[in-house]
Write an enzyme that holds these catalytic residues in place. Structure first.
Site, short mmCIF file in Angstrom:
data_model
loop_
_atom_site.label_atom_id
_atom_site.label_comp_id
_atom_site.label_asym_id
_atom_site.label_seq_id
_atom_site.Cartn_x
_atom_site.Cartn_y
_atom_site.Cartn_z
N LYS A 103 0.86 -1.19 0.00
CA LYS A 103 0.00 0.00 0.00
C LYS A 103 0.89 1.23 0.00
O LYS A 103 1.68 1.43 0.91
CB LYS A 103 -0.93 -0.01 1.21
CG LYS A 103 -1.80 1.24 1.27
CD LYS A 103 -2.87 1.15 2.32
CE LYS A 103 -3.66 2.45 2.36
NZ LYS A 103 -4.71 2.44 3.38
N TYR A 108 -15.19 0.93 -7.18
CA TYR A 108 -16.45 1.62 -6.94
C TYR A 108 -17.43 1.40 -8.09
O TYR A 108 -18.61 1.73 -7.96
CB TYR A 108 -16.18 3.12 -6.70
CG TYR A 108 -15.28 3.33 -5.49
CD1 TYR A 108 -15.81 3.26 -4.20
CD2 TYR A 108 -13.90 3.52 -5.63
CE1 TYR A 108 -14.99 3.40 -3.09
CE2 TYR A 108 -13.08 3.65 -4.53
CZ TYR A 108 -13.63 3.60 -3.25
OH TYR A 108 -12.81 3.72 -2.15
N SER A 130 -10.07 5.59 -5.03
CA SER A 130 -10.96 6.72 -5.28
C SER A 130 -10.46 7.66 -6.38
O SER A 130 -11.24 8.12 -7.21
CB SER A 130 -11.17 7.49 -3.98
OG SER A 130 -9.92 7.91 -3.43
N LYS A 136 -2.29 -1.74 -3.81
CA LYS A 136 -3.12 -0.54 -3.80
C LYS A 136 -2.26 0.70 -3.86
O LYS A 136 -1.29 0.78 -3.12
CB LYS A 136 -3.93 -0.57 -2.50
CG LYS A 136 -4.75 0.64 -2.24
CD LYS A 136 -5.33 0.54 -0.87
CE LYS A 136 -6.18 1.77 -0.67
NZ LYS A 136 -6.67 1.89 0.67
N ARG A 154 1.00 10.28 5.08
CA ARG A 154 1.19 8.98 5.71
C ARG A 154 2.52 8.34 5.31
O ARG A 154 2.66 7.12 5.30
CB ARG A 154 0.05 8.03 5.31
CG ARG A 154 -1.35 8.56 5.53
CD ARG A 154 -2.34 7.41 5.51
NE ARG A 154 -3.73 7.80 5.37
CZ ARG A 154 -4.45 8.43 6.30
NH1 ARG A 154 -3.92 8.77 7.44
NH2 ARG A 154 -5.73 8.72 6.08
N GLU A 179 7.10 -6.99 2.03
CA GLU A 179 5.81 -6.91 2.72
C GLU A 179 4.99 -8.18 2.46
O GLU A 179 4.30 -8.69 3.34
CB GLU A 179 5.03 -5.67 2.28
CG GLU A 179 5.64 -4.33 2.69
CD GLU A 179 5.36 -3.97 4.15
OE1 GLU A 179 4.70 -4.75 4.85
OE2 GLU A 179 5.83 -2.90 4.59
C1 PBG Z 1 -7.33 3.49 5.20
C2 PBG Z 1 -7.74 3.40 3.77
C3 PBG Z 1 -7.60 4.37 2.78
C4 PBG Z 1 -8.17 3.84 1.62
C5 PBG Z 1 -8.66 2.58 1.93
N1 PBG Z 1 -8.37 2.31 3.26
C6 PBG Z 1 -7.07 5.75 2.87
C7 PBG Z 1 -5.65 5.98 3.11
O1 PBG Z 1 -4.84 5.06 3.29
O2 PBG Z 1 -5.28 7.16 3.14
C8 PBG Z 1 -8.24 4.53 0.30
C9 PBG Z 1 -9.24 4.00 -0.66
C10 PBG Z 1 -9.50 4.87 -1.84
O3 PBG Z 1 -8.82 5.89 -2.07
O4 PBG Z 1 -10.42 4.54 -2.59
N2 PBG Z 1 -8.41 3.24 6.05
#
Ligand code: PBG
Length: 326
Positions: free
Chosen positions: A198, A315, A276, A250, A219, A235
């Site tokens: 991630k 989505y 997203s 991701k 983050r 990982e």
């Molecule tokens: C953390 C989480 C995130 C997303 C899924 N789980 C946000 C992040 O890590 O900042 C992002 C999913 C997306 O952008 O569609 N709870």
């Protein structure tokens, strides 16, 4: 030697029937997972403006959206809770009656025997500082203190009946701690969909609105550097050793090389999350009339599948499932 003009690759492309026959990659609704947001304290669903077509659901409309997804043939649902109250430790994330836990109970009761129900296991929706963990005195994200919170989240989500928990906070050791907590609580059958690779990505921008995140800053001390691929394999090794049942990459489209490497190396199913920002880019371009929306949706999903994803969080899951059925 056979060569042009006798060799003509176009023969395999020259009719819809031929293209259908030789297609290497096929999508199926069963491998699509729909992320869903449920928000506490609202009486009507609230549209997420940066993700046209995506809603923050009430408990009631969430149930309906779950049924609709099942009817379309979608294979999984990933639930995210949006609490009314946030605090420093994300208390609502471990409240047995918190919004996510209630939503899990609702959805499991409604469609739990027809589809796999998953829940986000992370604190960022619940903390007032917006980080995925609890903070140390110096303001840094405290890895080991966060693990204790994750263990408790795993217990309350599993008690609510979820099938797979999805630890997404990128704390070291999170999969092992969650596995041990589930086992100690008698939840041996609850699985873990590990967010394995991630990245600290700008593609999560619209999600922050969807979950009402309070994050200032970034983050980067816990999510991976977009410059790196190698550490994703590390990982993967760790998540497997700690007990991941499925692993995930991701975002998806900007990380197809990472997805391919993980898919080649993983003995467990590999999912990818079309996040997203990937959704928002296509919707925005389509709203401007700049691209063919439906073709773009199918092409992006096909590319993610081709790069090695067995399951795709998107989505567009319901819409894509319907397109695949026609
Ligand atoms: C953390 C989480 C995130 C997303 C899924 N789980 C946000 C992040 O890590 O900042 C992002 C999913 C997306 O952008 O569609 N709870």
């Amino acid at each position: 030697m056979a060569d042009f003009p006798s060799i003509r690759p176009r023969r395999l492309r020259n009719s819809p029937a031929m293209r259908r026959l030789v297609a290497e990659t096929r999508l199926h609704p069963a491998e699509l997972i729909l992320p869903l947001f449920v928000r506490e304290g609202i009486s009507e669903p609230v549209p997420v403006s940066s993700m046209p077509g995506v809603l923050q659901h009430t408990r009631d409309t969430l149930r309906k959206a779950a049924v609709e997804a099942v009817e379309a043939g979608v294979g999984g649902l990933m639930l995210f809770g949006v609490p009314e109250v946030q605090d420093a430790v994300g208390s609502e994330g471990t409240n047995p009656d918190g919004i996510l836990q209630r939503a899990i109970r609702d959805v499991v009761a409604e469609v739990g025997d027809q589809v796999v129900i998953m829940s986000d296991l992370c604190l960022d929706e619940y903390t007032d500082h917006g980080h995925c963990g609890v903070l140390a005195a110096d303001g840094s994200v405290d890895n080991d203190a966060t693990l204790e919170r994750y263990a408790e989240m795993a217990r309350v989500q599993a008690d609510a009946g979820v099938h797979l928990v999805g630890p997404s906070g990128m704390m070291d050791g999170q999969i092992g701690v969650v596995r041990a907590a589930l086992d100690a609580a008698g939840h041996q059958d609850v699985g873990i969909l590990a967010y394995t690779a991630k990245y600290a990505s700008a593609f999560y921008g619209p999600f922050r609105e969807a979950v009402g995140s309070s994050l200032k800053g970034d983050r980067k001390t816990y999510q991976q550097d977009p410059a790196n691929a190698r550490e994703s394999l590390r990982e993967l090794e760790l998540d497997l050793a700690e007990g991941a049942d499925l692993v995930m990459v991701k975002p998806a489209m900007a990380y197809l090389d990472v997805l391919r490497q993980i898919a080649d190396a993983s003995p467990v199913p590999v999912a990818a999350y079309q996040v997203s920002g990937e959704y928002a880019m296509v919707e925005a371009a389509a709203a401007n009339g700049w691209i063919d929306r439906e073709r773009m949706i199918m092409e992006t999903l096909t590319s993610i599948r081709r790069a090695g994803a067995g399951q795709i969080l998107t989505y567009w899951a319901v819409e894509a499932a319907r397109m695949l059925a026609r």
